[in-house]
Design a protein around this motif. Structure first.
Motif, PDB file in Angstrom:
ATOM      1  N   GLY A  38       0.780  -1.225   0.000  1.00 55.98           N
ATOM      2  CA  GLY A  38       0.000   0.000   0.000  1.00 55.98           C
ATOM      3  C   GLY A  38       0.814   1.279   0.000  1.00 55.98           C
ATOM      4  O   GLY A  38       2.031   1.281   0.185  1.00 55.98           O
ATOM      5  N   GLN A  43      -3.639   6.602  -4.838  1.00 58.30           N
ATOM      6  CA  GLN A  43      -4.004   5.224  -5.133  1.00 58.30           C
ATOM      7  C   GLN A  43      -2.786   4.450  -5.646  1.00 58.30           C
ATOM      8  O   GLN A  43      -1.916   5.003  -6.318  1.00 58.30           O
ATOM      9  N   VAL A  44      -2.749   3.179  -5.324  1.00 55.15           N
ATOM     10  CA  VAL A  44      -1.626   2.342  -5.732  1.00 55.15           C
ATOM     11  C   VAL A  44      -1.490   2.311  -7.252  1.00 55.15           C
ATOM     12  O   VAL A  44      -0.378   2.301  -7.789  1.00 55.15           O
TER      13      VAL A  44
END
Length: 267
Positions: free
Chosen positions: A141, A177-178
């Motif tokens: 993450g 966001q990843v």
């Protein structure tokens, strides 16, 4: 504010009036990193800050990202805003995107500021490191990426004494966001060597380096500046890679002095 550009929603902020100054942020941050510059410039200039795709409030599609794609997002947004020419400021990855934009849309440039960035392509070791970071982001993450990035983004002194700045950066990075983080890493890993482009830059150019930048050492940045015709080079004391945030007063002074000189030369 948001605009629909190249099939994604691109978030941006716009403050002030006058000659446009467009800011492109570093990896893996967002447009809020420019808050001090917006405050310093918006009484004299039309300041535009952008959340690049994959960052902040912009969409972060799960797919391959490229620097040319980022550049087309920027040019599309400027067209949406009715801006035909601007001064561009890019730090780190923002600088990489400006090289891509200059290749395809040099007519958009009134002047250029490159901060804490480099023209060379990634080395094999750097490519391996980006791949490893992408795997970490996928498995663990964005918050883990924040912990990995802080020592690269800040000077040793800021890592030890600037808890406020560390907390701010952790919040920004963890909010991405990843898919955006991984997309960025792929785009940067694939970027070409922009060294041959440097001698073709024909607009007024300021090059900035944090005195304690470990990611883009000031000696390397100064060498890049020497290849750009007529470029001015400024070192920012007591600052690492994010020189605009660590020593915003010196960074803002350099930007304002440069913008004033550009305006005066046009008279």
């Amino acid at each position: 504010m948001k605009a629909r550009i190249n099939d994604i929603d691109l978030a941006y902020s716009e403050e002030g009036q006058g000659l446009p100054v467009v800011f492109l942020h570093a990896f893996p941050l967002n447009r809020t990193m420019w808050a001090s510059q917006v405050a310093a410039l918006s009484d004299r200039y039309r300041v535009v800050t952008i959340d690049l795709r994959g960052h902040g409030e912009s969409d972060a599609p799960m797919w391959r990202y490229t620097l040319d794609q980022f550049a087309e997002d920027v040019s599309g947004l400027l067209e949406n805003l009715g801006i035909t020419r601007a001064t561009f400021v890019g730090l780190s990855m923002g600088g990489y995107i400006l090289f891509a934009l200059y290749r395809t849309h040099p007519e958009l440039f009134h002047a250029l500021v490159l901060a804490d960035t480099r023209a060379t392509a990634d080395t094999p070791d750097a490519r391996t490191a980006r791949f490893s970071m992408a795997q970490i982001a996928y498995r663990r993450g964005a918050s883990v990426i924040a912990d990995l990035m802080l020592p690269k983004l800040l000077s040793p002194a800021a890592c030890e004494h600037r808890a406020d700045l560390q907390d701010q950066l952790r919040t920004i990075i963890a909010g991405n966001q990843v898919s955006g983080i991984v997309g960025d890493l792929m785009a940067m890993e694939e970027r070409p060597d922009s060294t041959p482009l440097l001698r073709t830059i024909s607009v007024p150019t300021l090059v900035i380096a944090g005195e304690e930048d470990l990611a883009s050492p000031p000696e390397e940045v100064e060498s890049m500046a020497a290849r750009i015709p007529g470029a001015t080079f400024v070192r920012i004391p007591q600052a690492g890679h994010l020189s605009n945030m660590e020593n915003s007063s010196a960074f803002n002074k350099a930007i304002l002095s440069f913008l004033t000189s550009v305006e005066n030369s046009a008279l």
